[in-house]
Design a protein around this motif. Structure first.
Motif, PDB file in Angstrom:
ATOM      1  N   LYS A 120      20.073   3.747  -6.258  1.00  0.00           N
ATOM      2  CA  LYS A 120      20.150   5.201  -6.250  1.00  0.00           C
ATOM      3  C   LYS A 120      19.068   5.807  -7.120  1.00  0.00           C
ATOM      4  O   LYS A 120      18.382   6.769  -6.714  1.00  0.00           O
ATOM      5  N   GLU A 121      18.871   5.261  -8.299  1.00  0.00           N
ATOM      6  CA  GLU A 121      17.846   5.766  -9.205  1.00  0.00           C
ATOM      7  C   GLU A 121      16.455   5.579  -8.611  1.00  0.00           C
ATOM      8  O   GLU A 121      15.596   6.484  -8.691  1.00  0.00           O
ATOM      9  N   MET A 122      16.208   4.426  -7.997  1.00  0.00           N
ATOM     10  CA  MET A 122      14.914   4.155  -7.371  1.00  0.00           C
ATOM     11  C   MET A 122      14.611   5.172  -6.271  1.00  0.00           C
ATOM     12  O   MET A 122      13.522   5.740  -6.209  1.00  0.00           O
ATOM     13  N   MET A 123      15.613   5.414  -5.409  1.00  0.00           N
ATOM     14  CA  MET A 123      15.409   6.326  -4.293  1.00  0.00           C
ATOM     15  C   MET A 123      15.235   7.761  -4.785  1.00  0.00           C
ATOM     16  O   MET A 123      14.415   8.507  -4.241  1.00  0.00           O
ATOM     17  N   HIS A 124      15.974   8.149  -5.805  1.00  0.00           N
ATOM     18  CA  HIS A 124      15.850   9.507  -6.315  1.00  0.00           C
ATOM     19  C   HIS A 124      14.460   9.743  -6.898  1.00  0.00           C
ATOM     20  O   HIS A 124      13.865  10.809  -6.672  1.00  0.00           O
ATOM     21  N   ARG A 125      13.942   8.766  -7.614  1.00  0.00           N
ATOM     22  CA  ARG A 125      12.594   8.903  -8.170  1.00  0.00           C
ATOM     23  C   ARG A 125      11.554   8.991  -7.058  1.00  0.00           C
ATOM     24  O   ARG A 125      10.624   9.807  -7.117  1.00  0.00           O
ATOM     25  N   MET A 126      11.728   8.170  -6.037  1.00  0.00           N
ATOM     26  CA  MET A 126      10.791   8.144  -4.923  1.00  0.00           C
ATOM     27  C   MET A 126      10.798   9.474  -4.168  1.00  0.00           C
ATOM     28  O   MET A 126       9.743  10.055  -3.895  1.00  0.00           O
TER      29      MET A 126
END
Length: 208
Positions: free
Chosen positions: A37-43
């Motif tokens: 979730k954190e990875m996708m939000h940053r992306m």
């Protein structure tokens, strides 16, 4: 009406109908854990910021060159960027992703960059376009590589969106070169300075 002779849909069919309408998650799959979730939000946050900034750059260029012979060309590229931004607005809303807190800064700085380079003439505007679109394309390529290495089947729809937008950005980059970007005095100095700023913007937009 005689209901006795009617056959009711089987449970799996009802489930499929429900999920088609209520379980759709857009182009981004539901995160499996907090890390994803954190990875996708940053992306997604930085992609949205990039498209937002690009829109403001073209707005600045149009403010200066909108009535010139170059105006329709800039407008054509801007129209594509508007579609990109609209799509990322939709994706952020669907996935409850917070946009970067620096949007007001990108609003002002993007417009100023577009307008100031356009004041150098068509060549200045095209040099800015080449620098910015090359940076965005490289960033999209790095995301494509990361998603392909992670799980290409899981991210099929997101990959399709990013690849499509990457191709549009490369078209804009090539258009800039075709319209005399490199003929601007100090082209390489300006290009490197803009791209340094783009890298800094990408870095902070992911985190803030």
């Amino acid at each position: 009406m005689n209901l006795a002779g009617m056959s009711l849909p089987k449970l799996p069919v009802l489930k499929d109908l429900f999920c088609n309408s209520a379980c759709a998650y857009g182009v981004v799959p539901a995160p499996r854990d907090g890390e994803e979730k954190e990875m996708m939000h940053r992306m997604l946050r930085v992609d949205h910021a990039g498209e937002y900034g690009a829109n403001r750059i073209y707005a600045g260029q149009m403010a200066v060159l909108g009535r010139s012979r170059t105006g329709p060309l800039i407008q054509q590229m801007w129209d594509q960027e508007k579609k990109h931004l609209s799509k990322f607005n939709e994706i952020l809303a669907e996935n409850r992703v917070r946009p970067t807190a620096l949007l007001p800064l990108w609003n002002l700085s993007g417009f100023v960059l577009g307008a100031s380079t356009a004041l150098l003439g068509k060549e200045g505007a095209m040099a800015c376009t080449v620098a910015v679109e090359e940076s965005i394309s490289e960033h999209y390529n790095s995301q494509i590589r990361a998603l392909m290495e992670s799980d290409p089947e899981r991210y099929t729809e997101l990959l399709q969106v990013i690849k499509e937008f990457r191709d549009d950005e490369m078209d804009h980059h090539d258009t800039g070169l075709e319209h005399d970007a490199e003929s601007l005095p100090g082209y390489w100095l300006l290009k490197n300075a803009i791209q340094l700023g783009c890298k800094a913007a990408i870095y902070v937009s992911q985190r803030v």
